[in-house]
Enzyme design. Structure first.
Site, mmCIF file in Angstrom:
data_model
loop_
_atom_site.group_PDB
_atom_site.id
_atom_site.type_symbol
_atom_site.label_atom_id
_atom_site.label_comp_id
_atom_site.label_asym_id
_atom_site.label_seq_id
_atom_site.Cartn_x
_atom_site.Cartn_y
_atom_site.Cartn_z
ATOM 1 N N ARG A 37 -47.825 90.283 -33.846
ATOM 2 C CA ARG A 37 -48.515 90.999 -34.927
ATOM 3 C C ARG A 37 -48.080 90.513 -36.308
ATOM 4 N NH1 ARG A 37 -49.393 97.203 -33.149
ATOM 5 N NH2 ARG A 37 -50.645 96.704 -31.345
ATOM 6 N N LYS A 200 -58.514 105.205 -16.005
ATOM 7 C CA LYS A 200 -59.338 106.408 -16.156
ATOM 8 C C LYS A 200 -60.769 106.133 -16.564
ATOM 9 C CE LYS A 200 -56.276 110.101 -17.493
ATOM 10 N NZ LYS A 200 -55.920 110.899 -18.660
ATOM 11 N N GLY A 353 -54.023 96.940 -24.498
ATOM 12 C CA GLY A 353 -52.590 96.646 -24.333
ATOM 13 C C GLY A 353 -52.227 96.074 -22.976
ATOM 14 N N GLY A 376 -56.426 100.453 -29.196
ATOM 15 C CA GLY A 376 -57.339 101.572 -29.474
ATOM 16 C C GLY A 376 -58.533 101.151 -30.313
HETATM 17 P P1 AMP Z 1 -55.915 101.912 -18.805
HETATM 18 O O1 AMP Z 1 -54.906 102.366 -19.796
HETATM 19 O O2 AMP Z 1 -56.957 102.937 -18.497
HETATM 20 O O3 AMP Z 1 -56.481 100.544 -19.138
HETATM 21 O O4 AMP Z 1 -55.129 101.757 -17.432
HETATM 22 C C1 AMP Z 1 -54.157 100.778 -17.209
HETATM 23 C C2 AMP Z 1 -53.342 101.192 -16.020
HETATM 24 O O5 AMP Z 1 -54.184 101.312 -14.904
HETATM 25 C C3 AMP Z 1 -52.272 100.208 -15.653
HETATM 26 O O6 AMP Z 1 -51.026 100.799 -15.908
HETATM 27 C C4 AMP Z 1 -52.479 99.979 -14.163
HETATM 28 O O7 AMP Z 1 -51.278 100.043 -13.435
HETATM 29 C C5 AMP Z 1 -53.358 101.137 -13.772
HETATM 30 N N1 AMP Z 1 -54.168 100.867 -12.579
HETATM 31 C C6 AMP Z 1 -55.109 99.923 -12.417
HETATM 32 N N2 AMP Z 1 -55.606 99.954 -11.172
HETATM 33 C C7 AMP Z 1 -54.965 100.944 -10.518
HETATM 34 C C8 AMP Z 1 -55.023 101.480 -9.194
HETATM 35 N N3 AMP Z 1 -55.859 100.954 -8.282
HETATM 36 N N4 AMP Z 1 -54.240 102.522 -8.904
HETATM 37 C C9 AMP Z 1 -53.396 103.026 -9.795
HETATM 38 N N5 AMP Z 1 -53.272 102.570 -11.061
HETATM 39 C C10 AMP Z 1 -54.044 101.536 -11.418
#
Ligand code: AMP
Length: 399
Positions: A37, A200, A353, A376
């Site tokens: 950064r 999510k 991230g 974000g």
């Molecule tokens: P996000 O912040 O929504 O982009 O989510 C990122 C996180 O999703 C990472 O820490 C991954 O470990 C988690 N993740 C991705 N696929 C899976 C999965 N199949 N089961 C559990 N966690 C997951």
């Protein structure tokens, strides 16, 4: 961009404040562990130094919650910045970011010097977007340059408040981020493919909705996929799911269909007995996730499917890992997709991230066209939202 760019403002021998995002990661001893950064802001700083400006840098670091906390001082950042600049350039550190002492320091500094202000968030007025605090900041300079792309989704005093007092423009980093995004998402070379993963669906509904109007294909991996599969009636074992999103996901599938966007879901998974890198694992087709197992990565057939779906892409947009990539046993899908996009001829923009971290871990940051510096803020752009930190800059027509 319809906002002024730094080259369109008179900055020669002016007092110029740059808002940077120097929210760098620190280790337990307070050492900077990644200075990306800081390096990303050098084009703007160098430009202003060439213009013999007095360069005043404002940033936040961490969450000191409006109180002075030496743990979040920008002093280590100022020292690191000095290393990147010509040795003739003096980098000076201020004890505060507003007030008479800082004003005096600015009066006394030479043109071509750099002054790093202390953490903006040591004052509660920053996060509250207090007009008095924004006015104090503005009183330190003639011109304001926004280069903190990673913070542009926040309505803080130094992000939106300050622009109402003085002329403002985008710096080189901000312009590059916005231009790259525009050319990848809003005016892409087609076919354009989005690769979406992460945990999510609820965080990404607006993104999928927006991208289904713009992309030719959307490939969905990560834990998000299980809400899509469950919505279609498949068993997903103990995999992560958001039951409250099942109807929303059905609507998203309809919207994509109506828009002619092809939606790809995983066809197999790496499943484990528990969420543990040492647990027993196996690969199963999506129809056969065992009831008590948890799916933690996309499987080899999905990797192949996604790889093939990316073959004709001229533009790729990627956010979110394909599995729980932080654990080696469940990282293969994410790394296979990194190989797929880095070996492709498509122009690729990566943001968020975790996705950024995966490219760093794979040592492939230099093999991708563009990695956004904002998590974000990048997600907000993907949602189709305007960034407040950009919207508040002086417009070209008004100038
Ligand atoms: P996000 O912040 O929504 O982009 O989510 C990122 C996180 O999703 C990472 O820490 C991954 O470990 C988690 N993740 C991705 N696929 C899976 C999965 N199949 N089961 C559990 N966690 C997951």
């Amino acid at each position: 961009m319809d906002k002024l760019f730094i080259k369109e403002l008179d900055v020669h021998k002016k007092k110029v404040m740059i808002r940077t995002d120097y929210n760098v990661p620190l280790d337990e001893e307070g050492k900077i562990t990644d200075d990306t950064r800081i390096r990303a802001t050098l084009p703007t700083i160098d430009f202003l130094l060439d213009e013999k400006a007095k360069v005043i840098i404002a940033s936040h670091l961490g969450r000191p919650d409006g109180k002075v906390n030496p743990k979040y001082s920008l002093k280590p950042v100022a020292r690191r910045l000095q290393r990147f600049l010509d040795e003739k350039v003096r980098v000076i550190m201020a004890d505060d970011c507003i007030g008479p002492k800082v004003k005096k320091q600015i009066e006394e500094m030479n043109y071509g010097d750099v002054l790093v202000l202390e953490n903006l968030r040591f004052h509660s007025g920053e996060e509250k977007n207090d007009p008095a605090f924004a006015g104090e900041l503005a009183s330190l300079c003639d011109v304001f340059i926004q280069d903190a792309f990673g913070n542009c989704h926040r309505k803080h005093a130094s992000m939106v408040g300050i622009d109402s007092f003085i002329p403002s423009a985008a710096g080189f980093l901000l312009k590059k981020e916005i231009d790259y995004f525009e050319k990848s998402v809003n005016q892409p070379m087609r076919p354009v493919v989005a690769l979406l993963g992460g945990a999510k669906v609820s965080d990404k509904i607006k993104i999928i909705e927006n991208l289904s109007k713009k992309m030719d294909k959307i490939l969905i991996g990560g834990a998000m996929a299980f809400t899509f599969l469950k919505a279609q009636g498949f068993g997903i074992g103990k995999s992560l799911v958001e039951d409250s999103m099942l109807d929303v996901v059905k609507d998203l599938m309809d919207i994509s269909r109506k828009n002619g966007t092809k939606l790809y879901l995983p066809v197999d998974f790496v499943v484990a007995e528990k969420f543990d890198g040492r647990a027993e694992t196996k690969v199963v087709p999506y129809q056969e996730i065992p009831e008590r197992w948890i799916a933690l990565d996309i499987g080899p057939a999905t990797t192949k499917l996604f790889y093939e779906a990316l073959q004709d892409a001229k533009t790729i947009v990627w956010n979110g890992p394909m599995g729980a990539f932080e654990i080696d046993a469940f990282s293969r899908g994410t790394y296979a997709m990194i190989d797929a996009v880095t070996s492709s001829h498509a122009s690729t923009i990566v943001g968020g991230g975790d996705t950024d971290m995966a490219f760093h871990k794979a040592g492939k940051t230099h093999e991708v066209s563009f990695i956004s510096t904002g998590g974000g803020a990048f997600l907000k752009l993907l949602e189709g939202s305007e960034l407040p930190g950009v919207a508040s800059l002086s417009s070209k027509k008004k100038a």
